[in-house]
Structure formats: structure tokens, C-alpha cells
Design a protein around this motif. Structure first.
Motif, PDB file in Angstrom:
ATOM      1  N   ILE A  53       5.910  10.355   0.655  1.00  4.98           N
ATOM      2  CA  ILE A  53       4.617  10.075   1.289  1.00  4.98           C
ATOM      3  C   ILE A  53       3.684  11.266   1.141  1.00  4.98           C
ATOM      4  CG2 ILE A  53       3.467   9.545   3.490  1.00  4.98           C
ATOM      5  CD1 ILE A  53       5.981   8.079   4.356  1.00  4.98           C
ATOM      6  N   CYS A  77      -0.719   4.939   5.348  1.00  6.51           N
ATOM      7  CA  CYS A  77       0.711   4.702   5.601  1.00  6.51           C
ATOM      8  C   CYS A  77       0.854   3.601   6.650  1.00  6.51           C
ATOM      9  CB  CYS A  77       1.367   5.991   6.082  1.00  6.51           C
ATOM     10  SG  CYS A  77       3.150   5.898   6.288  1.00  6.51           S
ATOM     11  N   TYR A  81       5.811   3.168   9.679  1.00  3.50           N
ATOM     12  CA  TYR A  81       6.338   4.470   9.255  1.00  3.50           C
ATOM     13  C   TYR A  81       5.539   5.607   9.877  1.00  3.50           C
ATOM     14  CZ  TYR A  81       8.802   1.625   5.843  1.00  3.50           C
ATOM     15  OH  TYR A  81       9.607   0.692   5.251  1.00  3.50           O
ATOM     16  N   HIS A  85       5.060   9.590   8.837  1.00  2.00           N
ATOM     17  CA  HIS A  85       3.723  10.166   8.628  1.00  2.00           C
ATOM     18  C   HIS A  85       3.573  11.475   9.410  1.00  2.00           C
ATOM     19  CE1 HIS A  85      -0.657  10.600   8.597  1.00  2.00           C
ATOM     20  NE2 HIS A  85      -0.624  10.633   9.918  1.00  2.00           N
TER      21      HIS A  85
END
Length: 467
Positions: A53, A77, A81, A85
């Protein structure tokens, strides 16, 4: 009336901390990181090791010249999640890859560090100055292939391990390497004769895979690099250039500073590079150097390809088909040796031998992992499981025998002048939930370290009121 007591490390020695590249860089100062980010190879190494990410965020921001609202970045994101993050935000902040910036209107935003952005663009898109070792070379008259480099790297590295276990089959290692082992706490000076002897951390180190051993050793070397008069940024940059080099290709030493040439000789001793002679104008990176930037437990090809040599039977006997003194010495860390023949060693796992290993800091999972990693092909064919479950369970049970007690730091209160004083203070400790243990007959109690200040203040108020 009170004294601090602790039960830490009585039975459970600290495990060896083998940090990865991110953890190492987080421990550096912002100024050092800024200097490192002026070097494209380091920016690439950092980018490669970021979470997925985080890479996604960096690539989206790479060509944006103004701060982007934090809420907008969070929307990239899925809400499912959110925790991931948050972790990514923390990683990018701690590595100073990006920084907070205000946006007209007062909204908080993020923007990539200008130095990191500029040099990551260079390494991804091309440009910038040629790397130190990229000068053209004439064809080597005696080229070295990958098989030779793998053999050389493992041979050099095993010299260090031989020295640690005190094996007779060893070439001497330099005083410089010994100093690093002492600095890392893997060895210490014997109080009797001053000779280096292995420590608890050293025992754990021996059971790590080769890539993790090398990375840990290099981290300790970097801790001492400035004391040697070398430039940390220059050496780290060269280390990461090696990480992105091609195995089996030779590189030039032309244009290297004196400090970098000294660093190259140290890497040569540890098996990270091969150089025919000290003043040769070329060198070959080995597979040890190509694994260095990750700091993870990625085994070398030779580690995975070489044939296993250990057979473990359900009667606790361990047969090792080897003539290597190093492998025999490693097995002797947790096995009792019975017989030794030219190409096979017979040993046995006993409660005493395993408990001795546990006292040295080795864990049950490390013992099992070592036996599994080096299992003979016949055991692998007969599996799964590769190792007899009874043996695995028993090793873990022997470890659990030592872990039956839980130790916590505390403060001891004793020598009360009266039973009433003891009971008042004990009742207060119970009411605040900080009492660990008490003996009414001995007028003795132990409270948690965190609750000590509160109990101490209460006792002072009580003493003043009763006097």
C-alpha cells in the motif's frame, strides 16, 4: 522499607533481534536519512522494501508537485483496510519518505520528501551520475562463474562460524572481524585468559539461516563504521549498489575513494565480494551481497539446493552424514554426541542436552527448524511430517518445563513496625490492583513496579497522619 526486585531473564534469555532494513533506517536521525536519500540506490532499496500500500501511495504522489489532502490519500484504500492504512502512514512518517504540509484552506496534507522524490525518479526513469562501480572493464581473462562465487561466499562466511564454535577446522579470521563479534555481543572475553568465547546471543546467531546471519553481522559492522574513519552514507550507498548488481558479473574499482576500498576489503573477508587480489581493478559481488538489502530470512540458493544430512529417529537418535566439523559442532549445541566416524556422526537428543541449549538462549523452534532445514532427502521423501511428531512435541515440552514460571518486575516492602501498618498498606495495594504477593506472617509484600510510586505516596501520607 522497599527495594526493587526483578525476575527478568532468569530463565528466558532475550532473543536475538535481527532487524530489517526499515527498522535500521528508523533508528537513524532525520539528518542521516536526508543524506542517505541523496543517493538513488538507497531510495530504490527503501522503496522496494515498503509495504504494498505504501508503494501505491508513493507512486501516486511521485509526479504531484503539491500537497495532497490526507483524506484524499485515505480514500485510495478501502475502509476494510483502515488499520493497514494507519500502519503505512506511520512507516512513511518514520522513514521521512513524506511529510505533513498544510493546504490552502487549512486542510492537512502529505507531500513526498523532495530529496527522496527527486532521487527515486532518477533511479526509476534514468539519469543522474553513473554508479561508482559502473566503469567499463576489459573482459576478465579468468572469469568466475556463479557456482564458484557461491562456493567462495559460503567458505568465507563459514570461517567466521568456525571461529565462533571454536572448531579446529578453520582459517584464522582478522582481528577486525573478532572486534565486530565482540561488539555485537556474539562473543565475549573469557575472564580467565581473555580469549573470545561464545555468548547466549552467539548460540542463537549460529542457528539463523545464512542470509539473516550476514545481515545481522553487517548491521553490527555499520554501528562501528564511523569509529573506523569511514563514511556511513558512502558505505551504505555502495552496499545497496551491490544489492542491485548482477550475480556473476565483474565490476570496476576505478574511482573509488580510499575509504570505499577499505570497506571493499572488509566485505571481501566476509564473503560478500570476490576479488582475486587486493589491488585488482575488478571484483565480483556474491549472492550474500545480493540478499543484503532485505534483511529477511531469504535462504541462499546453495542453502536450499544442498543435500540435507540429518536423520532423526523416534528413539531420539540423530544421524548426521557429514564430515564438516562446523556442522558437527552446530549439532553438538543441542545433542549429546555418541560416536563419530569418517562420514557420519551419531548423537542423541536428551533432556539435559536440550535444556543446556535452552539455557544458552536457543529456542525449541530454532532447534526444530534447524533439524527440519537440514533433513536428509530420505526423511523428506517419507514425510510429511518431515520430523517425527513425538520428537518435535518432546523438544517443546522440555522448553515448557523452563517456562512454568512467569516473572515480573516488582518492588518489595518489608520491615513494617506493626501489623496494622502492614495491613493498611497491603489493603491499599489490593484496592488499586498493584499487589503481586504478600505474606502476613512475615509482614512482607511485593507490588508492581508501575504501582510503586502510588503506594509510596500513600505510605508517606499515612505515616504523617499517624505520627
Amino acid at each position: 522499607m522497599s527495594s526493587t526486585i526483578t525476575g527478568k531473564n532468569l530463565l528466558r534469555p532475550n532473543s536475538l533481534q535481527c532487524t530489517n532494513l526499515q527498522e535500521y533506517l528508523k533508528s537513524r536521525s532525520p539528518d542521516t536519512l536526508n543524506k542517505l536519500y541523496h543517493k538513488p540506490p538507497i531510495c530504490l532499496a527503501v522503496f522496494c522494501e515498503l509495504p504494498v500500500i505504501a508503494k501505491h501511495y508513493v507512486m501516486r504522489l511521485l509526479f504531484v508537485e503539491q500537497p495532497v489532502p490526507q483524506a484524499v490519500i485515505a480514500s485510495w484504500c478501502s475502509k476494510l483496510y483502515f488499520e493497514e492504512h494507519q500502519k503505512v502512514v506511520q512507516v512513511l512518517n518514520e522513514l521521512y519518505v513524506w511529510k505533513e504540509a498544510s493546504i490552502p484552506g487549512g486542510l492537512p496534507g502529505w507531500t513526498l520528501s523532495s530529496t527522496f522524490k527527486k532521487n527515486l525518479k532518477i533511479v526509476l526513469l534514468g539519469g543522474g551520475k553513473p554508479w561508482t562501480m559502473s566503469n567499463q572493464l576489459e573482459t576478465d581473462s579468468k572469469p568466475r562463474d556463479v557456482a564458484f562465487l557461491d562456493s567462495y561466499a559460503l567458505e568465507r562466511w563459514e570461517c567466521v562460524l568456525h571461529y565462533m564454535v571454536g572448531s579446529q577446522q578453520q582459517e584464522g579470521i582478522s582481528a577486525d572481524a573478532v572486534r565486530i563479534l565482540l561488539h555485537a555481543g556474539l562473543m565475549k572475553r573469557d575472564e580467565a585468559d581473555g580469549s573470545p568465547i561464545i555468548t547466549q546471543a552467539g548460540f542463537q546467531f549460529l542457528l539463523l539461516d545464512t542470509a539473516s546471519q550476514v545481515w545481522y553481522f553487517i548491521l553490527q559492522y555499520l554501528d562501528t563504521i564511523e569509529a573506523r574513519g569511514l563514511d556511513l552514507v558512502e558505505c551504505l550507498t555502495f552496499l545497496f549498489q551491490l544489492n542491485f548488481s548482477t550475480l556473476g558479473k565483474d565490476y570496476s574499482t576505478e574511482g573509488m575513494s580510499e575509504g570505499l576500498l577499505t570497506f571493499l576489503q572488509h566485505l571481501r573477508e566476509f564473503g560478500l565480494v570476490y576479488q582475486r587480489k587486493r589491488k585488482a581493478g575488478r571484483f565480483y559481488p556474491t549472492r550474500l551481497a545480493l540478499n543484503i538489502a532485505t534483511g529477511e530470512t531469504k535462504p541462499l540458493t546453495r542453502d536450499t539446493d544442498k543435500e540435507g544430512y540429518i536423520i532423526v529417529e523416534t528413539n531420539y537418535r540423530v544421524y548426521a552424514y557429514t564430515n564438516s566439523n562446523l556442522q558437527v559442532a552446530l549439532l553438538g549445541l543441542f545433542c549429546e554426541m555418541l560416536y563419530r566416524f569418517p562420514n557420519v556422526v551419531v548423537s542423541i537428543l536428551t533432556r539435559d542436552s536440550v535444556r543446556q541449549a535452552l539455557k544458552s538462549g536457543i529456542t525449541a523452534s530454532q532447534i526444530v527448524g534447524y533439524l527440519r532445514q537440514h533433513a536428509h532427502s530420505k526423511m523428506i521423501e517419507a514425510g510429511p511430517p518431515i520430523l517425527p511428531p513425538t520428537i518435535v512435541d518432546q523438544i517443546k515440552l522440555w522448553e515448557n518445563e523452563r517456562n512454568r514460571f512467569l516473572f515480573s518486575e516488582g518492588v518489595l516492602y518489608s520491615q513494617f513496625l506493626s501489623q496494622t501498618d502492614f495491613e493498611v498498606l497491603r489493603d491499599h495495594a489490593v484496592s488499586t490492583g498493584v499487589l503481586i504477593w504478600q505474606s502476613e506472617r512475615k509482614r512482607t509484600m511485593v507490588v508492581t513496579k508501575t504501582g510503586h510510586d502510588d503506594v509510596k505516596k500513600f505510605w508517606k501520607r499515612y505515616s504523617k497522619g499517624s505520627s
